[in-house]
Design a protein around this motif. Sequence first.
Motif, short mmCIF file in Angstrom:
data_model
loop_
_atom_site.label_atom_id
_atom_site.label_comp_id
_atom_site.label_asym_id
_atom_site.label_seq_id
_atom_site.Cartn_x
_atom_site.Cartn_y
_atom_site.Cartn_z
N LEU A 43 0.81 -1.22 0.00
CA LEU A 43 0.00 0.00 0.00
C LEU A 43 0.84 1.27 0.00
O LEU A 43 0.73 2.10 -0.89
CB LEU A 43 -0.94 0.01 1.21
CG LEU A 43 -2.02 -1.05 1.19
CD1 LEU A 43 -2.81 -1.04 2.50
CD2 LEU A 43 -2.96 -0.85 0.02
N PHE A 44 1.70 1.41 1.01
CA PHE A 44 2.47 2.65 1.14
C PHE A 44 3.68 2.70 0.21
O PHE A 44 3.99 3.74 -0.36
CB PHE A 44 2.92 2.86 2.59
CG PHE A 44 1.79 3.11 3.52
CD1 PHE A 44 1.18 4.35 3.57
CD2 PHE A 44 1.30 2.11 4.32
CE1 PHE A 44 0.12 4.59 4.42
CE2 PHE A 44 0.24 2.33 5.19
CZ PHE A 44 -0.36 3.57 5.23
N GLY A 45 4.37 1.58 0.07
CA GLY A 45 5.58 1.56 -0.74
C GLY A 45 5.33 1.50 -2.23
O GLY A 45 6.23 1.79 -3.02
N ILE A 68 13.35 11.96 -6.02
CA ILE A 68 12.88 10.85 -5.19
C ILE A 68 13.73 9.61 -5.42
O ILE A 68 14.09 8.90 -4.48
CB ILE A 68 11.39 10.56 -5.46
CG1 ILE A 68 10.55 11.71 -4.95
CG2 ILE A 68 10.95 9.25 -4.84
CD1 ILE A 68 9.10 11.66 -5.35
N SER A 69 14.08 9.34 -6.68
CA SER A 69 14.86 8.13 -6.97
C SER A 69 16.26 8.19 -6.35
O SER A 69 16.82 7.17 -5.99
CB SER A 69 14.95 7.88 -8.47
OG SER A 69 15.63 8.95 -9.10
N ALA A 70 16.81 9.39 -6.21
CA ALA A 70 18.12 9.52 -5.59
C ALA A 70 18.03 9.51 -4.06
O ALA A 70 18.96 9.10 -3.39
CB ALA A 70 18.80 10.81 -6.06
N LEU A 71 16.90 9.94 -3.53
CA LEU A 71 16.77 10.01 -2.07
C LEU A 71 16.22 8.74 -1.45
O LEU A 71 16.26 8.57 -0.24
CB LEU A 71 15.91 11.21 -1.68
CG LEU A 71 16.52 12.57 -2.02
CD1 LEU A 71 15.57 13.69 -1.68
CD2 LEU A 71 17.84 12.76 -1.30
N THR A 72 15.72 7.82 -2.27
CA THR A 72 15.18 6.57 -1.73
C THR A 72 16.25 5.74 -1.02
O THR A 72 15.99 5.24 0.09
CB THR A 72 14.50 5.77 -2.84
OG1 THR A 72 13.42 6.55 -3.36
CG2 THR A 72 13.96 4.46 -2.33
N PRO A 73 17.44 5.54 -1.58
CA PRO A 73 18.45 4.75 -0.85
C PRO A 73 18.85 5.32 0.51
O PRO A 73 18.90 4.56 1.49
CB PRO A 73 19.64 4.70 -1.82
CG PRO A 73 19.03 4.86 -3.16
CD PRO A 73 17.88 5.82 -2.96
N PRO A 74 19.09 6.64 0.64
CA PRO A 74 19.40 7.14 1.99
C PRO A 74 18.26 6.92 2.98
O PRO A 74 18.49 6.60 4.15
CB PRO A 74 19.66 8.63 1.78
CG PRO A 74 20.09 8.75 0.36
CD PRO A 74 19.32 7.68 -0.37
N ILE A 78 18.41 4.76 6.50
CA ILE A 78 17.96 5.29 7.79
C ILE A 78 16.93 4.35 8.41
O ILE A 78 16.99 4.05 9.61
CB ILE A 78 17.39 6.72 7.62
CG1 ILE A 78 18.52 7.69 7.27
CG2 ILE A 78 16.67 7.17 8.89
CD1 ILE A 78 18.06 9.04 6.79
N MET A 79 15.99 3.88 7.61
CA MET A 79 14.96 2.97 8.12
C MET A 79 15.60 1.65 8.61
O MET A 79 15.19 1.11 9.63
CB MET A 79 13.91 2.67 7.05
CG MET A 79 13.17 3.90 6.58
SD MET A 79 12.25 4.72 7.87
CE MET A 79 10.82 3.71 7.93
N LEU A 98 27.90 11.13 -0.83
CA LEU A 98 27.91 11.44 -2.26
C LEU A 98 26.51 11.70 -2.79
O LEU A 98 26.29 12.65 -3.56
CB LEU A 98 28.57 10.30 -3.05
CG LEU A 98 30.08 10.17 -2.87
CD1 LEU A 98 30.58 8.90 -3.55
CD2 LEU A 98 30.79 11.39 -3.44
N VAL A 99 25.54 10.88 -2.40
CA VAL A 99 24.17 11.07 -2.87
C VAL A 99 23.61 12.40 -2.38
O VAL A 99 23.07 13.19 -3.15
CB VAL A 99 23.26 9.90 -2.41
CG1 VAL A 99 21.79 10.23 -2.62
CG2 VAL A 99 23.62 8.62 -3.14
N LEU A 100 23.75 12.66 -1.09
CA LEU A 100 23.21 13.90 -0.54
C LEU A 100 23.96 15.12 -1.07
O LEU A 100 23.36 16.16 -1.35
CB LEU A 100 23.24 13.86 0.98
CG LEU A 100 22.33 12.77 1.60
CD1 LEU A 100 22.52 12.72 3.11
CD2 LEU A 100 20.89 12.99 1.24
N GLY A 101 25.28 15.00 -1.22
CA GLY A 101 26.06 16.09 -1.80
C GLY A 101 25.64 16.38 -3.24
O GLY A 101 25.55 17.55 -3.65
#
Length: 112
Positions: A43-45, A68-74, A78-79, A98-101
């Motif tokens: 449902l959510f994912g 969104i596609s770049a922020l999904t792995p970080p 965290i989860m 690297l992703v966040l930068g």
Amino acid sequence: MPATAWAMAYGTAMVAVYGFATGVEWRIEPTPAYILSLLHLSLFGSVIAFGLYFTLARQRGYALASYISALTPPIAVIMSVLFEGAHVGVTMLIGLILVLGGQVLLIRAPKA
């Protein structure tokens, strides 16, 4: 939404065909944790997440929605740390930086 529903149905069918063709064992564990996690991811994912993604893309543009596609792995890391007790190693930390930068550079880049 109907097009997204059909796309998800086709994707599910293709995964099922591939699973049957490769001999994957289909098994559902009848435990509350398994069933709840399956429902949550379904449902959510998937359903809600795709709906929100396409709504964001239509309203704010596909360039912004693509973050969104770049922020999904970080977010997944965290989860995992919070709920699964995962440990962040040096390689994972470097990847997150690297992703966040990269996201910061994209956001701050001059608009053409």
